[in-house]
Design a protein around this motif. Structure first.
Motif, PDB file in Angstrom:
ATOM      1  N   ASN A  30     -15.464 -14.692   0.500  1.00  0.00           N
ATOM      2  CA  ASN A  30     -14.773 -13.959  -0.559  1.00  0.00           C
ATOM      3  C   ASN A  30     -15.545 -12.712  -0.953  1.00  0.00           C
ATOM      4  O   ASN A  30     -16.782 -12.689  -0.910  1.00  0.00           O
ATOM      5  N   THR A  83     -13.034 -10.101  -9.973  1.00  0.00           N
ATOM      6  CA  THR A  83     -11.982 -10.497  -9.042  1.00  0.00           C
ATOM      7  C   THR A  83     -12.579 -11.247  -7.863  1.00  0.00           C
ATOM      8  O   THR A  83     -13.741 -11.053  -7.503  1.00  0.00           O
ATOM      9  N   ASN A  85     -11.499 -12.044  -3.873  1.00  0.00           N
ATOM     10  CA  ASN A  85     -10.588 -11.572  -2.835  1.00  0.00           C
ATOM     11  C   ASN A  85     -10.951 -12.234  -1.504  1.00  0.00           C
ATOM     12  O   ASN A  85     -12.092 -12.103  -1.030  1.00  0.00           O
ATOM     13  N   HIS A  86      -9.999 -12.959  -0.896  1.00  0.00           N
ATOM     14  CA  HIS A  86     -10.272 -13.571   0.404  1.00  0.00           C
ATOM     15  C   HIS A  86     -10.550 -12.493   1.452  1.00  0.00           C
ATOM     16  O   HIS A  86      -9.826 -11.487   1.542  1.00  0.00           O
ATOM     17  N   PHE A 126      -9.782  -5.019  -7.666  1.00  0.00           N
ATOM     18  CA  PHE A 126      -9.411  -5.859  -6.531  1.00  0.00           C
ATOM     19  C   PHE A 126      -9.652  -5.091  -5.235  1.00  0.00           C
ATOM     20  O   PHE A 126      -9.789  -3.867  -5.231  1.00  0.00           O
ATOM     21  N   ALA A 130      -7.063  -6.985   0.786  1.00  0.00           N
ATOM     22  CA  ALA A 130      -7.007  -8.445   0.755  1.00  0.00           C
ATOM     23  C   ALA A 130      -5.599  -8.910   0.408  1.00  0.00           C
ATOM     24  O   ALA A 130      -4.913  -8.286  -0.399  1.00  0.00           O
ATOM     25  N   ARG A 133      -5.706 -12.773  -3.643  1.00  0.00           N
ATOM     26  CA  ARG A 133      -6.553 -12.124  -4.650  1.00  0.00           C
ATOM     27  C   ARG A 133      -6.396 -12.846  -5.989  1.00  0.00           C
ATOM     28  O   ARG A 133      -5.296 -13.239  -6.359  1.00  0.00           O
ATOM     29  N   SER A 179      -7.147 -16.096   6.161  1.00  0.00           N
ATOM     30  CA  SER A 179      -8.387 -16.170   5.391  1.00  0.00           C
ATOM     31  C   SER A 179      -9.525 -16.615   6.303  1.00  0.00           C
ATOM     32  O   SER A 179      -9.387 -17.562   7.078  1.00  0.00           O
TER      33      SER A 179
END
Length: 211
Positions: A30, A83, A85-86, A126, A130, A133, A179
């Motif tokens: 992440n 945040t 985010n993958h 963000f 991604a 999120r 992911s």
């Protein structure tokens, strides 16, 4: 390989770190987005994300000891927002580069070419690239005395994921979201669904949902 506690302690420092960082297997990769009090944005790759609870929706991150500058941790403490985010397959190179030790005034977004994206109600950036999120609000920080690390617990207040990656039970399929997982500090993997199982009950044999 068979190691005792003494054997582990005797390993060369970098080899010990490589082994212990990877022995847990795959971990989620992440990118954590933050902003400091002077408006400098920050982006950091982390693999320590842990589910704490669903109601309220809580996730935890483990931060290393803050005996040196920890921009992400400092920013979360200041702003209370961040945040998660993958990382997906298209941004692995840029995501890994965020681990470099840039000065506080240098944004990892600009340094890696990733784009900032801002959403109402979340006071942190963000990652535009991604697809999964989460906007987070800090709820608790717990110091871990045994090694000086910190557990930061946040609540999900904003969430975005591709419709195609949500299964019929409402769960995210990481493979369909592309992911990426990480092992250790530098090895990235894609995942595939092996089998989806029915809810386990003590009075019946395991049941496959696709059988």
């Amino acid at each position: 390989m068979l190691l005792s506690s003494n054997d582990i302690e005797a390993l060369e420092r970098r080899r010990r770190a490589a082994l212990i960082n990877s022995i847990t297997g795959f971990k989620p990769a992440n990118l954590v987005g933050t902003i400091d009090e002077e408006g400098h944005t920050n982006l950091s790759i982390m693999s320590s994300l842990v589910h704490i609870g669903s109601n309220p929706p809580l996730l935890a991150l483990i931060f290393r000891p803050d005996n040196t500058e920890r921009h992400t941790l400092d920013n979360i403490r200041h702003a209370g927002s961040y945040t998660i985010n993958h990382v997906n397959g298209s941004i692995v190179d840029a995501a890994h580069q965020t681990a470099a030790r840039y000065p506080r005034e240098v944004s990892e977004f600009a340094a890696t070419g990733l784009r900032e994206d801002w959403q109402d109600g979340v006071a942190a950036p963000f990652v535009a690239e991604a697809s999964v999120r989460m906007g987070m609000e800090l709820r608790e920080e717990i110091p871990i005395a045994i090694n000086g690390t910190h557990m930061v617990i946040g609540e999900i207040v904003w969430l975005e994921a591709p419709d195609i990656a949500i299964n019929d039970a409402g769960a995210l399929d990481p493979a369909l979201a592309d992911s990426i997982s990480i092992s250790g500090l530098d090895s990235y993997y894609r995942s595939d669904l092996v089998q989806r199982m029915a809810y386990a009950k003590p009075d019946q044999a395991p049941q496959r949902l696709d059988s």
